[in-house]
Design an enzyme around this catalytic site. Sequence first.
Site, short mmCIF file in Angstrom:
data_model
loop_
_atom_site.label_atom_id
_atom_site.label_comp_id
_atom_site.label_asym_id
_atom_site.label_seq_id
_atom_site.Cartn_x
_atom_site.Cartn_y
_atom_site.Cartn_z
N TYR A 34 0.83 -1.21 0.00
CA TYR A 34 0.00 0.00 0.00
C TYR A 34 0.86 1.26 0.00
CZ TYR A 34 -3.78 3.18 1.40
OH TYR A 34 -4.69 4.21 1.46
N LYS A 58 1.19 4.34 -2.91
CA LYS A 58 0.86 5.73 -2.62
C LYS A 58 2.07 6.65 -2.84
CE LYS A 58 -3.41 4.91 -1.77
NZ LYS A 58 -4.45 5.34 -2.74
#
Length: 247
Positions: free
Chosen positions: A159, A163
């Site tokens: 994740y 990002k």
Amino acid sequence: MSDEIKRTALVTGASSGIGRACALELAKEGFQLVINYYPVPPCEAEAKETVKEIEGLGQKAIAIGCDVTDSNAVNEMVDQAVRELGRIDVLVNNAGITRDGLLIRMSDEDWEKVVNTNFNSVFYVTRPVAKVMMKQRSGNIINMASITGVYGNAGQANYASTKAGVIGFTKTIAKELASRGIVANAIAPGFIKTPMTEKLDTAKIEANIPLGRLGSPEDIADVVKFLSRPNLYITGQVIGVDGGLVI
């Protein structure tokens, strides 16, 4: 203002959560909406409800089921959006998932699913939308990053990497597209009350947030509204919406 010249926004992952809040806020600002949702029955039902709510605000909206990790499907979605609503003035790349786990235990599938959904999709959607905006010589691109993309977070190698990638992508396209009147910015949410955060120890998290609470989807939508303004003199920026967590 006629439908032909009314500003239009496309929001990915807009059937619920942050995406839905952003779509509703933009509708209140007078935008027509393209509600993208993952093509499964629960999301389709939520998307249709979101469309009804937008129509109740007096704005036109269409829901398009599209897996944003499928480049061909994304191209078809963008073509349909322009065909039915005439233009795309604002793009909100919001679709995202988590598959948390420590690096040494993370499966290939959990890595690839998050990378495809959170990062590759931003490329797949932005590319055709940017072509539309270049012809219009205007547009606002808003990409949903995260504070984890700036500071990292144990158990979220997949994740956090996506990002961080979104932030680099945003800064790069801001430079590439500025001459055509297109701005690109990223929002880095902290802990927001969504299904993603339901399983977390919120009391412990809130104790570390100066403002003492988790954010709401509407907190993010407020910033999306601001970044959607025409003739915006802000581009290539990452705006943290985290209650002061990273101070």
